[in-house]
Design a protein around this motif. Structure first.
Motif, short mmCIF file in Angstrom:
data_model
loop_
_atom_site.label_atom_id
_atom_site.label_comp_id
_atom_site.label_asym_id
_atom_site.label_seq_id
_atom_site.Cartn_x
_atom_site.Cartn_y
_atom_site.Cartn_z
N VAL A 124 0.87 -1.17 0.00
CA VAL A 124 0.00 0.00 0.00
C VAL A 124 0.91 1.22 0.00
CG1 VAL A 124 -1.79 1.25 1.26
CG2 VAL A 124 -1.77 -1.25 1.29
N THR A 125 0.88 1.97 -1.09
CA THR A 125 1.74 3.14 -1.24
C THR A 125 0.97 4.39 -0.84
OG1 THR A 125 2.86 2.07 -3.07
CG2 THR A 125 3.19 4.43 -2.85
N THR A 126 1.63 5.21 -0.03
CA THR A 126 1.04 6.48 0.40
C THR A 126 1.98 7.61 0.03
OG1 THR A 126 2.07 6.50 2.57
CG2 THR A 126 -0.03 5.32 2.38
N ALA A 127 1.57 8.81 0.34
CA ALA A 127 2.40 9.98 0.10
C ALA A 127 3.46 10.16 1.18
CB ALA A 127 1.53 11.23 0.02
N SER A 128 3.49 9.28 2.14
CA SER A 128 4.42 9.39 3.26
C SER A 128 5.86 9.10 2.84
CB SER A 128 4.02 8.40 4.37
OG SER A 128 5.02 8.35 5.35
N ALA A 129 6.79 9.79 3.46
CA ALA A 129 8.20 9.54 3.23
C ALA A 129 8.68 8.31 3.98
CB ALA A 129 9.01 10.76 3.66
N HIS A 130 7.83 7.72 4.80
CA HIS A 130 8.21 6.55 5.60
C HIS A 130 8.03 5.24 4.86
CE1 HIS A 130 8.99 8.87 9.16
NE2 HIS A 130 7.88 9.53 8.94
N GLY A 131 7.64 5.28 3.60
CA GLY A 131 7.56 4.07 2.80
C GLY A 131 6.21 3.41 2.79
N ASP A 132 6.15 2.34 2.00
CA ASP A 132 4.92 1.59 1.81
C ASP A 132 4.57 0.79 3.06
OD1 ASP A 132 5.25 2.48 -0.77
OD2 ASP A 132 5.69 0.51 -1.62
N ILE A 133 3.30 0.46 3.16
CA ILE A 133 2.87 -0.57 4.10
C ILE A 133 2.92 -1.86 3.30
CG2 ILE A 133 0.92 -1.55 5.34
CD1 ILE A 133 0.08 1.20 6.14
N VAL A 134 3.69 -2.82 3.79
CA VAL A 134 3.84 -4.10 3.10
C VAL A 134 3.29 -5.19 4.01
CG1 VAL A 134 5.45 -5.73 2.06
CG2 VAL A 134 5.87 -3.26 1.85
N ILE A 135 2.31 -5.91 3.49
CA ILE A 135 1.72 -7.03 4.22
C ILE A 135 2.17 -8.30 3.51
CG2 ILE A 135 -0.39 -8.07 5.09
CD1 ILE A 135 -1.72 -5.27 4.62
N GLN A 136 3.07 -9.02 4.14
CA GLN A 136 3.61 -10.24 3.54
C GLN A 136 2.85 -11.46 4.04
OE1 GLN A 136 7.83 -10.69 3.75
NE2 GLN A 136 8.18 -8.50 3.76
N GLY A 137 2.92 -12.52 3.24
CA GLY A 137 2.39 -13.80 3.69
C GLY A 137 0.88 -13.94 3.67
N LEU A 138 0.23 -13.25 2.76
CA LEU A 138 -1.23 -13.40 2.63
C LEU A 138 -1.56 -14.50 1.63
CD1 LEU A 138 -2.44 -9.68 2.44
CD2 LEU A 138 -2.47 -11.22 4.40
N ASP A 139 -2.63 -15.22 1.90
CA ASP A 139 -3.16 -16.15 0.91
C ASP A 139 -3.49 -15.37 -0.36
OD1 ASP A 139 -4.54 -18.89 0.32
OD2 ASP A 139 -6.01 -17.34 -0.21
N LYS A 140 -3.27 -15.99 -1.52
CA LYS A 140 -3.48 -15.30 -2.80
C LYS A 140 -4.89 -14.72 -2.92
CE LYS A 140 -3.71 -16.30 -7.75
NZ LYS A 140 -4.98 -15.66 -7.91
N VAL A 141 -5.89 -15.49 -2.53
CA VAL A 141 -7.28 -15.04 -2.63
C VAL A 141 -7.53 -13.88 -1.66
CG1 VAL A 141 -9.70 -15.70 -2.33
CG2 VAL A 141 -8.10 -17.26 -3.47
N VAL A 142 -7.02 -13.99 -0.45
CA VAL A 142 -7.17 -12.91 0.54
C VAL A 142 -6.50 -11.64 0.03
CG1 VAL A 142 -6.55 -12.16 2.88
CG2 VAL A 142 -7.37 -14.49 2.49
N ALA A 143 -5.32 -11.78 -0.56
CA ALA A 143 -4.61 -10.61 -1.10
C ALA A 143 -5.40 -9.96 -2.24
CB ALA A 143 -3.22 -11.02 -1.58
N ASP A 144 -5.92 -10.77 -3.14
CA ASP A 144 -6.71 -10.22 -4.25
C ASP A 144 -7.95 -9.50 -3.73
OD1 ASP A 144 -4.87 -11.20 -6.06
OD2 ASP A 144 -6.07 -12.95 -6.62
N ASP A 145 -8.62 -10.10 -2.73
CA ASP A 145 -9.80 -9.47 -2.14
C ASP A 145 -9.43 -8.15 -1.45
OD1 ASP A 145 -11.34 -11.57 -3.02
OD2 ASP A 145 -11.50 -12.53 -1.05
N LEU A 146 -8.28 -8.13 -0.75
CA LEU A 146 -7.84 -6.91 -0.07
C LEU A 146 -7.54 -5.81 -1.07
CD1 LEU A 146 -7.02 -5.38 2.51
CD2 LEU A 146 -4.74 -6.43 2.28
#
Length: 162
Positions: A124-146
């Motif tokens: 999830v990319t934002t305008a923040s200088a602190h970088g993306d929010i990265v959510i690792q290890g999600l099931d493929k279907v859960v990730a697509d739904d998210l």
């Protein structure tokens, strides 16, 4: 009063432990190739490379045996009607929150190992200088739904995404 924020509600997929274990194993195999193979070929540098291999190998075995389990215990994520939350880490902890109005893009990534295990990583990319929010290890279907859910939610959110 210093209070830690509550943990996001959702755990990542248990297969993430296997993903990280395989990743660690690849580092271990790489250290064998980089340090042990030259030690077998060149007698002049053998003692130094064997010592380096022993040190690096010991550290990597310790890392491989602890990191996937500790990391799995810490990683959490949540998406609400107002923000995306993620907690990551294993030695240190990182907590990130992105209000929907600040989200610029959302994407699911799948490297070959992700694909083999049926996992994804959502960024999830934002305008923040602190970088993306990265959510690792999600099931493929859960990730697509998210990704779909966040795409719809950010389209309907009033804000400047800067």
């Amino acid at each position: 009063m210093d209070r830690a924020p509550r943990a996001p509600r959702n755990r990542i997929d248990p297969r993430a432990r296997l993903y990280w274990l395989i990743e660690c194993g690849l580092w271990l195999v790489s250290s064998v190739v980089v340090l042990l193979v030259p030690a077998l070929i060149w007698a002049q540098v053998r003692p130094g490379l064997l010592i380096a291999f022993a040190v690096v190998g010991t550290l990597l075995v310790g890392w491989t045996s602890t990191m996937p389990l500790l990391r799995y215990r810490v990683h959490r994520w949540e998406s609400t009607g107002t923000a995306v939350y993620a907690r990551t880490g294993w030695l240190s902890r990182e907590w990130k929150v992105a209000p929907l109005s600040r989200i610029q893009s959302v994407e699911a990534k799948r490297n070959p190992l992700h694909q083999l295990l049926g996992l994804s990583q959502v960024s999830v990319t934002t305008a923040s200088a602190h970088g993306d929010i990265v959510i690792q290890g999600l099931d493929k279907v859960v990730a697509d739904d998210l990704v779909a859910e966040l795409t719809v939610a950010t389209e309907g959110t009033v804000g400047d995404a800067t």
